[in-house]
Design a protein around this motif. Structure first.
Motif, PDB file in Angstrom:
ATOM      1  N   ARG A  17      -5.413   4.662   2.886  1.00 59.03           N
ATOM      2  CA  ARG A  17      -4.542   4.100   1.852  1.00 59.03           C
ATOM      3  C   ARG A  17      -3.714   4.435   1.137  1.00 59.03           C
ATOM      4  O   ARG A  17      -2.881   3.305   0.692  1.00 59.03           O
ATOM      5  CB  ARG A  17      -6.720   4.022   1.745  1.00 59.03           C
ATOM      6  N   ALA A  18      -4.497   5.470   0.643  1.00 61.50           N
ATOM      7  CA  ALA A  18      -3.005   6.043  -0.445  1.00 61.50           C
ATOM      8  C   ALA A  18      -1.873   5.774   0.425  1.00 61.50           C
ATOM      9  O   ALA A  18      -0.763   5.288  -0.334  1.00 61.50           O
ATOM     10  CB  ALA A  18      -3.383   7.587  -0.627  1.00 61.50           C
ATOM     11  N   LYS A  19      -1.087   6.416   1.542  1.00 64.04           N
ATOM     12  CA  LYS A  19       0.045   6.348   2.181  1.00 64.04           C
ATOM     13  C   LYS A  19       0.463   4.936   2.439  1.00 64.04           C
ATOM     14  O   LYS A  19       1.251   4.418   2.271  1.00 64.04           O
ATOM     15  CB  LYS A  19       0.018   6.681   3.618  1.00 64.04           C
ATOM     16  N   ALA A  20      -0.687   3.869   3.126  1.00 62.60           N
ATOM     17  CA  ALA A  20      -0.545   2.258   2.795  1.00 62.60           C
ATOM     18  C   ALA A  20      -0.161   1.992   1.796  1.00 62.60           C
ATOM     19  O   ALA A  20       1.086   1.040   1.620  1.00 62.60           O
ATOM     20  CB  ALA A  20      -1.818   1.574   3.194  1.00 62.60           C
ATOM     21  N   PHE A  21      -0.438   2.134   0.658  1.00 64.44           N
ATOM     22  CA  PHE A  21      -0.334   1.751  -0.761  1.00 64.44           C
ATOM     23  C   PHE A  21       1.126   2.311  -1.005  1.00 64.44           C
ATOM     24  O   PHE A  21       1.558   1.366  -1.388  1.00 64.44           O
ATOM     25  CB  PHE A  21      -1.210   1.710  -1.395  1.00 64.44           C
ATOM     26  N   TYR A  22       1.400   2.983  -1.219  1.00 62.94           N
ATOM     27  CA  TYR A  22       2.605   4.024  -1.331  1.00 62.94           C
ATOM     28  C   TYR A  22       4.529   3.458  -0.337  1.00 62.94           C
ATOM     29  O   TYR A  22       4.824   3.263  -1.439  1.00 62.94           O
ATOM     30  CB  TYR A  22       2.334   5.783  -1.135  1.00 62.94           C
ATOM     31  N   ALA A  23       3.168   3.490   0.442  1.00 59.55           N
ATOM     32  CA  ALA A  23       5.040   3.385   1.564  1.00 59.55           C
ATOM     33  C   ALA A  23       5.025   1.787   2.008  1.00 59.55           C
ATOM     34  O   ALA A  23       6.048   1.181   1.626  1.00 59.55           O
ATOM     35  CB  ALA A  23       4.128   3.874   2.720  1.00 59.55           C
ATOM     36  N   ASP A  24       3.690   1.070   2.152  1.00 60.63           N
ATOM     37  CA  ASP A  24       3.920  -0.474   2.261  1.00 60.63           C
ATOM     38  C   ASP A  24       3.662  -1.161   1.143  1.00 60.63           C
ATOM     39  O   ASP A  24       4.798  -2.262   1.286  1.00 60.63           O
ATOM     40  CB  ASP A  24       2.904  -1.344   3.222  1.00 60.63           C
ATOM     41  N   GLN A  25       2.693  -0.927  -0.089  1.00 60.87           N
ATOM     42  CA  GLN A  25       3.197  -1.853  -0.928  1.00 60.87           C
ATOM     43  C   GLN A  25       3.807  -1.503  -2.016  1.00 60.87           C
ATOM     44  O   GLN A  25       4.972  -2.287  -2.784  1.00 60.87           O
ATOM     45  CB  GLN A  25       2.140  -1.542  -1.963  1.00 60.87           C
ATOM     46  N   LEU A  26       3.852  -0.723  -2.084  1.00 57.29           N
ATOM     47  CA  LEU A  26       5.175  -0.063  -3.474  1.00 57.29           C
ATOM     48  C   LEU A  26       7.047   0.555  -2.744  1.00 57.29           C
ATOM     49  O   LEU A  26       7.922   0.332  -3.531  1.00 57.29           O
ATOM     50  CB  LEU A  26       4.837   2.058  -3.860  1.00 57.29           C
ATOM     51  N   GLY A  27       6.872   0.631  -1.402  1.00 64.13           N
ATOM     52  CA  GLY A  27       8.203   0.370  -0.608  1.00 64.13           C
ATOM     53  C   GLY A  27       8.652   2.561  -0.858  1.00 64.13           C
ATOM     54  O   GLY A  27      10.072   2.798  -0.731  1.00 64.13           O
ATOM     55  N   PHE A  28       7.404   3.407  -1.277  1.00 69.16           N
ATOM     56  CA  PHE A  28       7.825   4.244  -0.548  1.00 69.16           C
ATOM     57  C   PHE A  28       8.578   5.158  -0.118  1.00 69.16           C
ATOM     58  O   PHE A  28       8.121   4.116   1.156  1.00 69.16           O
ATOM     59  CB  PHE A  28       7.070   5.365  -1.831  1.00 69.16           C
ATOM     60  N   THR A  29       9.339   5.740   0.640  1.00 69.25           N
ATOM     61  CA  THR A  29       9.575   6.242   1.552  1.00 69.25           C
ATOM     62  C   THR A  29       8.864   7.732   2.228  1.00 69.25           C
ATOM     63  O   THR A  29       8.612   8.936   1.073  1.00 69.25           O
ATOM     64  CB  THR A  29      11.784   6.878   1.358  1.00 69.25           C
ATOM     65  N   LEU A  30       8.717   7.350   3.472  1.00 72.24           N
ATOM     66  CA  LEU A  30       7.172   8.770   3.705  1.00 72.24           C
ATOM     67  C   LEU A  30       8.326   9.510   4.166  1.00 72.24           C
ATOM     68  O   LEU A  30       9.401   9.456   5.444  1.00 72.24           O
ATOM     69  CB  LEU A  30       6.951   7.848   5.549  1.00 72.24           C
ATOM     70  N   ASP A  31       8.512  11.061   3.510  1.00 70.80           N
ATOM     71  CA  ASP A  31       9.152  11.978   4.064  1.00 70.80           C
ATOM     72  C   ASP A  31       8.314  12.907   5.115  1.00 70.80           C
ATOM     73  O   ASP A  31       9.055  13.285   6.349  1.00 70.80           O
ATOM     74  CB  ASP A  31       8.871  13.306   2.862  1.00 70.80           C
ATOM     75  N   HIS A  32       7.066  12.494   5.428  1.00 68.95           N
ATOM     76  CA  HIS A  32       6.301  13.346   5.932  1.00 68.95           C
ATOM     77  C   HIS A  32       4.662  13.249   6.204  1.00 68.95           C
ATOM     78  O   HIS A  32       4.678  12.999   4.516  1.00 68.95           O
ATOM     79  CB  HIS A  32       6.631  14.988   6.297  1.00 68.95           C
ATOM     80  N   ASP A  33       3.599  13.620   7.452  1.00 70.54           N
ATOM     81  CA  ASP A  33       2.643  13.101   7.322  1.00 70.54           C
ATOM     82  C   ASP A  33       1.644  14.132   7.941  1.00 70.54           C
ATOM     83  O   ASP A  33       2.356  14.084   9.092  1.00 70.54           O
ATOM     84  CB  ASP A  33       2.158  11.851   7.925  1.00 70.54           C
ATOM     85  N   VAL A  34       2.000  15.895   7.912  1.00 75.88           N
ATOM     86  CA  VAL A  34       1.710  16.796   8.561  1.00 75.88           C
ATOM     87  C   VAL A  34       0.087  17.434   8.131  1.00 75.88           C
ATOM     88  O   VAL A  34       0.091  17.351   7.721  1.00 75.88           O
ATOM     89  CB  VAL A  34       2.478  18.036   8.751  1.00 75.88           C
ATOM     90  N   ALA A  35      -0.361  17.770   9.785  1.00 80.81           N
ATOM     91  CA  ALA A  35      -1.214  18.544   9.559  1.00 80.81           C
ATOM     92  C   ALA A  35      -1.243  19.445  10.542  1.00 80.81           C
ATOM     93  O   ALA A  35      -1.356  20.240  11.799  1.00 80.81           O
ATOM     94  CB  ALA A  35      -2.726  17.777  10.558  1.00 80.81           C
ATOM     95  N   PRO A  36      -0.719  20.923   9.465  1.00 83.66           N
ATOM     96  CA  PRO A  36      -0.986  21.928   9.772  1.00 83.66           C
ATOM     97  C   PRO A  36      -1.755  22.869  10.900  1.00 83.66           C
ATOM     98  O   PRO A  36      -0.787  24.377  11.067  1.00 83.66           O
ATOM     99  CB  PRO A  36       0.496  22.425   9.016  1.00 83.66           C
ATOM    100  N   ALA A  37      -2.691  22.852  10.244  1.00 86.48           N
ATOM    101  CA  ALA A  37      -3.799  23.833  10.172  1.00 86.48           C
ATOM    102  C   ALA A  37      -5.073  22.428  11.034  1.00 86.48           C
ATOM    103  O   ALA A  37      -5.163  21.738   9.855  1.00 86.48           O
ATOM    104  CB  ALA A  37      -4.267  24.354   9.705  1.00 86.48           C
ATOM    105  N   GLU A  38      -6.343  23.184  11.060  1.00 89.74           N
ATOM    106  CA  GLU A  38      -7.521  22.372  11.202  1.00 89.74           C
ATOM    107  C   GLU A  38      -7.604  21.963   9.578  1.00 89.74           C
ATOM    108  O   GLU A  38      -8.022  23.081   8.587  1.00 89.74           O
ATOM    109  CB  GLU A  38      -8.337  23.187  12.180  1.00 89.74           C
ATOM    110  N   GLY A  39      -8.409  20.608   9.528  1.00 92.42           N
ATOM    111  CA  GLY A  39      -8.452  19.833   7.759  1.00 92.42           C
ATOM    112  C   GLY A  39      -7.933  20.232   6.984  1.00 92.42           C
ATOM    113  O   GLY A  39      -8.434  19.855   5.840  1.00 92.42           O
ATOM    114  N   VAL A  40      -6.014  20.246   7.350  1.00 91.88           N
ATOM    115  CA  VAL A  40      -5.413  20.398   5.899  1.00 91.88           C
ATOM    116  C   VAL A  40      -4.593  19.506   6.550  1.00 91.88           C
ATOM    117  O   VAL A  40      -4.025  18.951   7.660  1.00 91.88           O
ATOM    118  CB  VAL A  40      -4.324  21.179   6.570  1.00 91.88           C
TER     119      VAL A  40
END
Length: 135
Positions: A17-40
């Motif tokens: 939900r936060a990602k959608a708000f900041y990217a879609d509504q505020l227009g911030f650029t998505l730099d990365h969305d990573v899951a480098p380990a289990e639960g992270v």
């Protein structure tokens, strides 16, 4: 030596939900969305033109109560345009205020004294200030 502020951690309850708000509504650029380990998961976004990003996620970011961050401030050179953009994108934003004077009359100079306020879905508080020339 230069000291630059590069990242602000924003406490959120729902990463998607936060990602959608900041990217879609505020227009911030998505730099990365990573899951480098289990639960992270780490999501980083940057406001257009900014040298500082926001980060949120789970497992690798400080544990803070969602919505507890207040006083984040963005700066633009055209506050009425920024206000219109936020409104068009469905962000609940305050009316334009002139510091110490109240509601903007549509004519007063907003440089350094014009502000609007909004919050993300968790209640983290943001301010947008117009600065067209620094004193």
């Amino acid at each position: 030596m230069e000291w630059t502020l590069e990242v602000v951690v924003v406490p959120v309850s729902d990463v998607d939900r936060a990602k959608a708000f900041y990217a879609d509504q505020l227009g911030f650029t998505l730099d990365h969305d990573v899951a480098p380990a289990e639960g992270v998961r780490i999501v980083q976004l940057t406001p257009p033109g900014s040298g500082c990003s926001v980060v949120f996620g789970r497992g690798a970011v400080p544990d803070m109560p969602p919505g507890s961050l207040k006083g984040l401030q963005l700066v633009v050179n055209d506050l009425p345009k920024a206000h219109a953009m936020l409104t068009e994108r469905g962000v609940e934003v305050s009316e334009i205020q002139v510091h110490g004077m109240g509601a903007w009359d549509g004519e007063a100079d907003l440089n350094n004294v014009g502000f609007v306020h909004f919050a993300d879905p968790d209640g983290n508080g943001w301010t947008v200030q117009q600065i067209t020339a620094r004193r």
